[in-house]
Design an enzyme around this catalytic site. Structure first.
Site, mmCIF file in Angstrom:
data_model
loop_
_atom_site.group_PDB
_atom_site.id
_atom_site.type_symbol
_atom_site.label_atom_id
_atom_site.label_comp_id
_atom_site.label_asym_id
_atom_site.label_seq_id
_atom_site.Cartn_x
_atom_site.Cartn_y
_atom_site.Cartn_z
ATOM 1 N N GLY A 1 0.210 -1.185 0.187
ATOM 2 C CA GLY A 1 0.181 0.355 0.566
ATOM 3 C C GLY A 1 0.657 0.881 0.366
ATOM 4 C CB SER B 1 4.256 -3.299 -2.952
ATOM 5 O OG SER B 1 4.139 -1.506 -3.636
ATOM 6 C CD1 TRP B 2 2.964 -0.651 3.877
ATOM 7 C CD2 TRP B 2 4.838 1.155 3.726
ATOM 8 N NE1 TRP B 2 3.927 -0.155 5.157
ATOM 9 C CE2 TRP B 2 4.540 1.233 4.708
ATOM 10 C CE3 TRP B 2 5.855 1.884 3.430
ATOM 11 C CZ2 TRP B 2 5.207 2.166 5.717
ATOM 12 C CZ3 TRP B 2 6.350 2.659 4.311
ATOM 13 C CH2 TRP B 2 5.620 2.571 5.573
ATOM 14 C CG ASP C 1 8.841 -2.541 -9.761
ATOM 15 O OD1 ASP C 1 8.340 -1.709 -10.117
ATOM 16 O OD2 ASP C 1 8.921 -3.325 -9.350
ATOM 17 C CG HIS D 1 5.339 -3.025 -8.044
ATOM 18 N ND1 HIS D 1 6.436 -2.660 -8.070
ATOM 19 C CD2 HIS D 1 3.720 -2.913 -7.786
ATOM 20 C CE1 HIS D 1 5.815 -2.403 -6.368
ATOM 21 N NE2 HIS D 1 4.889 -1.977 -6.438
#
Length: 326
Positions: free
Chosen positions: A43, A115-116, A271, A299
């Site tokens: 996120g 990711s986050w 990505d 990604h």
């Protein structure tokens, strides 16, 4: 590709009070006597994805999933403009993870995410290295200012039309400054229409970046339900406007704190939003981590990336010969 495990269902779940009026939703599945592991979602503000359970053998893993503050089934929800974000920072999320670990009676756990989720995993592991047995990351990020600037400005050189629309959705006086901070202000507007339009514009840009990648999924962000989209955009802009509440280069500089923790870094060469340089830099600074580059993946992943994740988690399910679980 090897078959993933059946989805299964949690055998326990609940809400944990973590202070500041927040409760985080958690769920546990698999074998209560198995190897503890936690999935840390991306996120920020996306909420957990039950599908991640399929990477973990339910006979060998004791698996924890949770929704970070303000999203998913955690309360209060950031889709509500009355939900403040002052107590939603990286330090708060690290403390929440520790409180959940203690609540569940877990000593050490494997951490998986991307990711986050990558940034939060690394920040947590550097704060509490004695609580982490292994790390598996797909889509490596450290959420440095340069990475944020790349995603919301630099990539515009490859997608000039969508980026111009992203920029033009801001008030004229804010189109040449910090775009992320400007969006964060709009997403916290008291005007419902302003918040809604800002959320749609932000998500449309995110979609453009993902869809441009090989195997990218169109409308990955804008197809979310309105409440989920609002929480995601509002929380993401909040974190990124504050450089993830981390000092510039902090995670890379403190990579030595990860010494002794085996890591699997899995990153797509294509990505676009998180270029390979970030994963490569971290792998150089963390000798116990192995970097696997997935040639055709962006990604959002690919079958080959899913296979690499599955194999890493399978490998860590059983201690290596001569290595004792503490």
């Amino acid at each position: 590709m090897s078959d993933l495990y059946p989805l299964g269902q949690p055998y326990a779940q609940g809400l944990l009070e973590v202070g500041d009026g927040n409760e985080i939703h958690w769920e546990v599945s698999g074998n209560p006597e198995g190897k503890p592991a936690m999935v840390v979602h991306g996120g920020p503000g996306s909420g957990l994805s039950a599908g991640n359970r399929r990477y973990f053998d339910p006979e060998r893993y004791h698996l924890v999933l949770f929704d970070q503050r303000g999203c998913g089934q955690s309360r209060p929800h950031a889709a509500d403009p009355a939900t403040g974000l002052a107590h939603n920072t990286t330090a708060h999320l690290i403390a929440d993870m520790e409180r959940l670990r203690e609540h569940l009676g877990i000593d050490r756990w494997l951490l998986y995410g991307g990711s986050w989720g990558s940034t939060l995993i690394l920040a947590y592991a550097q704060a509490h290295p004695e609580r982490v047995s292994e790390i598996v990351i797909c889509g490596v990020t450290m959420t440095r200012p340069e990475e944020i600037d790349w995603l919301y400005r630099g990539v515009g050189r490859l997608l000039p039309g969508p980026w111009e629309a992203f920029r033009a959705a801001l008030p004229p006086g804010e189109q040449d400054g910090n775009l992320v901070a400007a969006y964060s202000r709009l997403l916290n507007s008291p005007d419902d229409a302003v918040r809604s339009e800002a959320a749609k514009s932000w998500a449309t840009w995110e979609d453009a970046v993902i869809a441009h990648e090989s195997l990218g999924k169109p409308n990955a962000y804008t197809d979310r339900p309105d409440d989920a989209l609002m929480a995601f955009t509002r929380i993401t802009a909040h974190y990124f406007a504050h450089d993830a509440f981390l000092k510039d280069g902090q995670i890379l500089r403190d990579a030595g704190r990860l010494a002794g923790i085996p890591g699997a870094l899995i990153h797509g060469r294509l990505d676009l939003g998180s270029p390979l340089y970030t994963a490569w830099s971290l792998a150089k600074a963390w000798p116990d981590a192995e970097l696997t580059v997935i040639q055709e993946s962006g990604h959002t992943g690919s079958p080959a990336m899913r296979q690499a994740i599955f194999e890493a988690i399978e490998r860590f399910a059983t201690p290596e010969p001569g290595r004792r679980e503490q």
